[in-house]
Design a protein around this motif. Structure first.
Motif, PDB file in Angstrom:
ATOM      1  N   LEU A 101       0.848  -1.192   0.000  1.00  0.00           N
ATOM      2  CA  LEU A 101       0.000   0.000   0.000  1.00  0.00           C
ATOM      3  C   LEU A 101       0.883   1.240   0.000  1.00  0.00           C
ATOM      4  O   LEU A 101       1.600   1.488   0.971  1.00  0.00           O
ATOM      5  CB  LEU A 101      -0.913  -0.002   1.227  1.00  0.00           C
ATOM      6  N   TYR A 102       0.839   2.024  -1.081  1.00  0.00           N
ATOM      7  CA  TYR A 102       1.666   3.226  -1.225  1.00  0.00           C
ATOM      8  C   TYR A 102       0.797   4.454  -0.949  1.00  0.00           C
ATOM      9  O   TYR A 102      -0.109   4.774  -1.718  1.00  0.00           O
ATOM     10  CB  TYR A 102       2.251   3.308  -2.643  1.00  0.00           C
ATOM     11  N   ALA A 119       7.975   1.184   4.980  1.00  0.00           N
ATOM     12  CA  ALA A 119       9.166   1.952   4.636  1.00  0.00           C
ATOM     13  C   ALA A 119       8.741   3.252   3.971  1.00  0.00           C
ATOM     14  O   ALA A 119       7.738   3.282   3.244  1.00  0.00           O
ATOM     15  CB  ALA A 119      10.073   1.159   3.696  1.00  0.00           C
ATOM     16  N   PRO A 120       9.478   4.339   4.184  1.00  0.00           N
ATOM     17  CA  PRO A 120       9.209   5.567   3.422  1.00  0.00           C
ATOM     18  C   PRO A 120       9.566   5.333   1.957  1.00  0.00           C
ATOM     19  O   PRO A 120      10.393   4.473   1.638  1.00  0.00           O
ATOM     20  CB  PRO A 120      10.125   6.598   4.078  1.00  0.00           C
ATOM     21  N   PHE A 121       8.940   6.096   1.079  1.00  0.00           N
ATOM     22  CA  PHE A 121       9.263   5.956  -0.344  1.00  0.00           C
ATOM     23  C   PHE A 121       9.285   7.320  -1.015  1.00  0.00           C
ATOM     24  O   PHE A 121       8.673   8.284  -0.543  1.00  0.00           O
ATOM     25  CB  PHE A 121       8.273   5.025  -1.056  1.00  0.00           C
ATOM     26  N   GLU A 122      10.000   7.369  -2.125  1.00  0.00           N
ATOM     27  CA  GLU A 122       9.990   8.512  -3.026  1.00  0.00           C
ATOM     28  C   GLU A 122       9.633   8.000  -4.409  1.00  0.00           C
ATOM     29  O   GLU A 122       9.977   6.863  -4.767  1.00  0.00           O
ATOM     30  CB  GLU A 122      11.349   9.213  -3.050  1.00  0.00           C
ATOM     31  N   ALA A 123       8.927   8.821  -5.188  1.00  0.00           N
ATOM     32  CA  ALA A 123       8.495   8.378  -6.512  1.00  0.00           C
ATOM     33  C   ALA A 123       8.145   9.585  -7.363  1.00  0.00           C
ATOM     34  O   ALA A 123       7.907  10.686  -6.845  1.00  0.00           O
ATOM     35  CB  ALA A 123       7.292   7.449  -6.390  1.00  0.00           C
ATOM     36  N   VAL A 135       9.915   4.347  -8.246  1.00  0.00           N
ATOM     37  CA  VAL A 135       9.724   4.267  -6.798  1.00  0.00           C
ATOM     38  C   VAL A 135      10.998   3.762  -6.130  1.00  0.00           C
ATOM     39  O   VAL A 135      11.600   2.778  -6.564  1.00  0.00           O
ATOM     40  CB  VAL A 135       8.556   3.322  -6.457  1.00  0.00           C
ATOM     41  N   SER A 136      11.438   4.465  -5.103  1.00  0.00           N
ATOM     42  CA  SER A 136      12.576   4.002  -4.301  1.00  0.00           C
ATOM     43  C   SER A 136      12.159   3.981  -2.832  1.00  0.00           C
ATOM     44  O   SER A 136      11.498   4.895  -2.345  1.00  0.00           O
ATOM     45  CB  SER A 136      13.786   4.897  -4.505  1.00  0.00           C
ATOM     46  N   HIS A 174       3.350   9.083   2.748  1.00  0.00           N
ATOM     47  CA  HIS A 174       4.559   8.854   1.956  1.00  0.00           C
ATOM     48  C   HIS A 174       5.327   7.635   2.458  1.00  0.00           C
ATOM     49  O   HIS A 174       6.556   7.606   2.449  1.00  0.00           O
ATOM     50  CB  HIS A 174       5.427  10.111   1.940  1.00  0.00           C
ATOM     51  N   HIS A 175       4.559   6.623   2.867  1.00  0.00           N
ATOM     52  CA  HIS A 175       5.115   5.330   3.263  1.00  0.00           C
ATOM     53  C   HIS A 175       4.444   4.221   2.457  1.00  0.00           C
ATOM     54  O   HIS A 175       3.286   4.336   2.041  1.00  0.00           O
ATOM     55  CB  HIS A 175       4.895   5.064   4.751  1.00  0.00           C
ATOM     56  N   MET A 176       5.193   3.154   2.270  1.00  0.00           N
ATOM     57  CA  MET A 176       4.665   1.912   1.728  1.00  0.00           C
ATOM     58  C   MET A 176       4.510   0.924   2.868  1.00  0.00           C
ATOM     59  O   MET A 176       5.447   0.705   3.638  1.00  0.00           O
ATOM     60  CB  MET A 176       5.612   1.333   0.675  1.00  0.00           C
TER      61      MET A 176
END
Length: 582
Positions: free
Chosen positions: A483-484, A506-510, A522-523, A546-548
């Protein structure tokens, strides 16, 4: 979006001091002043806190199985209390059950409804009668997709639609309370209606479940009006712990449903119409935060306890409000977390921080008052609304309830000893995942300018309720769902049918497409494993901004179900999708 900055009308009663200190006559006089106010919102700060004893819902024993008839109907309750004499029309649940030898058991209509106590692998059949009036207690926003959209039906002619969902239940699709299976008192029904008799096989482990309305597009209104209650499921493991005196039981097991409400000056529930601009309102109606905290249907109650251990089954039954609970930022007595939504943790965990609970989450606790005899403790709330980046919580919603450790210790009841292990091993979902789905939580702007939170997939972007199904697990499949959350607030995501295993977040950037909101490139940052009640069986989980969040679920019943955000205003405003087990 309704924030906390309601503009009070007239001269506020400072801190409720008049109500608390002036005796019955002063309270009645203050109530009269409240009812004369012209604005639609009563001053919540004028309502006294910690003057009402905690109500305890009636319990109905269904552990032997069988049938029960329940009714959804209107009644009147004193939710505010304090001697103000402000009665509130609510929608509640009553029950009628035939016992042996012609004896019958009845529970009057109340909100919350009766706590139903069932046993694992012992089916019960519940027949739900819709006896709601032909007028809603709250304004219905017909501009949004809801039960009567494109039908020509009206509440005045056809009645209020309702359907009950057993939240957390491992339930066959026809008895799950699908949002389009609604029905009214006049016999008008939704497209997936299959009758008012729901069979619950209870084919799962002991859990703190709950039931509530789930009608398409007006769940937020029907639950706010009062249609909710507990469903406690026992199993052999739990009963063995109780029999061996390893868990508090009987009068020392207490369920607490925490909610927030706003009231009109005459005591009626207040909720804004779609086009209403209440004084001080900012934004749109995609969330609602009440200004009076109710526990078991009573404003800011107190509970008198003995200096012993108590088991507390805690439910956040609010529409959109998160609660972060503590006593002045800590716990002056031991608090043990023993379970989550759907069952026990592997072993008790001592709580060393404030307790965060999202809408629809349940946490199973043991509170130990043995070393604090004579103490009085105000349980506070410091969760921002919306969570986590909204305005800081202020009085009066910075308090929830009060514990008074003032009752004599009953030495005839032996003190339980918590077990070192509550279950044989840590909870794990069976099976090897056959696929991983990347699912999206995002926000768009509706053509009318309102912010609309939605679900979808990372590849396709946001999708509405009527878009084709994208989640279709095979019967018997185990899947991993990621779930992003691409929004700035925490969502509470609920999957029907399953109790899933939280694997971590985990936090993510995209990069995000400005139109579809689809994610690419997505990282992920560092991965955090679940802790506390997150490690128990779960059906509702917090996904921070802003977490997965990664979970694993096993789909072992065929049919159409739904998954959605359990912030009810989000759910009703299109943050809900179907999934089909083929």
């Amino acid at each position: 979006m309704l924030r906390r900055n309601f503009l009070r009308s007239g001269a506020a009663v400072a801190g409720g001091a008049l109500l608390l200190g002036g005796g019955a006559a002063a309270r009645v006089a203050a109530a009269a002043r409240l009812t004369r106010r012209a604005a639609p919102i009563a001053d919540a700060g004028a309502f006294p806190r910690f003057v009402n004893p905690l109500p305890r819902p009636a319990r109905v024993d269904l552990t032997s199985g069988g049938t029960a008839n329940l009714v959804m109907a209107q009644t009147t309750q004193d939710l505010i209390g304090g001697g103000l004499g402000l009665s509130t029309p609510v929608w509640g649940i009553g029950l009628h059950k035939a016992l042996a030898d012609g004896i019958e058991e009845s529970v009057p209509v109340a909100s919350p409804g009766p706590t139903l106590v069932a046993r694992a692998d012992t089916p019960v059949v519940l027949t739900w009668q819709n006896a709601l009036p032909a007028r809603h207690l709250l304004p219905v926003d017909v501009s949004r997709h809801w039960a009567f959209s494109d039908t020509g039906y009206t509440i005045a002619e056809n009645g209020v639609p309702a359907i009950v969902h057993l939240h957390g239940g491992h339930t066959e699709a026809r008895s799950d309370g699908h949002p389009e299976a609604w029905y009214t008192a006049t016999g008008t029904v939704g497209s997936l209606y299959q009758g008012p008799r729901f069979t619950h096989e209870n084919s799962q482990e002991a859990a703190t479940l709950w039931y509530h309305d789930h009608t398409m597009g007006i769940t937020r209104l029907n639950v706010y009006a009062g249609l909710a209650g507990f469903y406690l499921l026992r199993d052999e493991r739990e009963l063995a712990h109780i029999a061996a005196n390893r868990l508090p039981s009987g009068p020392y097991e207490i369920e607490l449903m925490v909610q927030d409400r706003t009231f009109r000056p005459d005591g009626r529930l207040a909720y804004p119409a779609a086009d209403a601009q209440w004084p001080g309102q900012v934004g749109t109606h995609s969330q609602f935060f009440g200004e009076v905290v109710l526990v078991n249907g009573k404003a800011w109650p107190y509970l008198e306890v003995e200096p012993r251990q108590y088991r507390v089954r805690l439910l956040n039954g609010a529409n959109s409000r998160f609660f972060r609970l503590s006593v002045n930022g800590r716990w002056p007595f031991p608090v043990w977390v023993i379970g989550g939504d759907g069952g026990f943790l592997e072993r008790p965990q001592l709580l060393d921080r404030p307790l965060l609970i999202a809408p629809a989450e349940r946490i199973d606790l043991v509170l130990d008052f043995r070393e604090v005899a004579g103490g009085t403790f105000d349980v506070g709330n410091d969760a921002a609304a919306p969570f986590p980046h909204g305005p800081a919580v202020t009085s009066p919603t910075d308090r929830v309830m009060q514990f008074r450790v003032n009752q004599p210790y009953d030495r005839s009841v032996p003190e339980p000893t918590l077990p070192s292990a509550l279950r044989e091993s840590a909870y794990q979902v069976p099976g090897t995942p056959v696929r991983t789905r990347r699912l999206l939580l995002a926000q768009t702007i509706h053509e009318d300018g309102r912010a609309v939170p939605m679900l979808g997939t990372c590849e396709r972007g946001v999708l509405g309720w009527s878009d084709p199904v994208t989640e279709a697990p095979g019967y018997g499949d185990t899947e991993t769902w990621e779930l992003y959350n691409a929004t700035d607030q925490t969502h509470a995501v609920h999957l029907h049918l399953v109790q899933f295993e939280v694997l971590g977040e985990a936090p993510f950037e995209a990069e995000q497409d400005p139109e579809t909101k689809a994610l690419s490139r997505v990282s992920l940052g560092s991965f955090r494993r679940p802790n506390g009640a997150e490690a128990a069986p779960k059906d509702t989980v917090r996904v921070p901004p802003h977490h997965m969040l990664r979970l694993r679920a096993h789909f072992d019943r065929r049919g159409e179900y739904v998954w959605h955000c359990h912030l009810l205003e989000h759910e009703d405003h299109d943050m809900m999708r179907k999934f089909v087990v083929a």
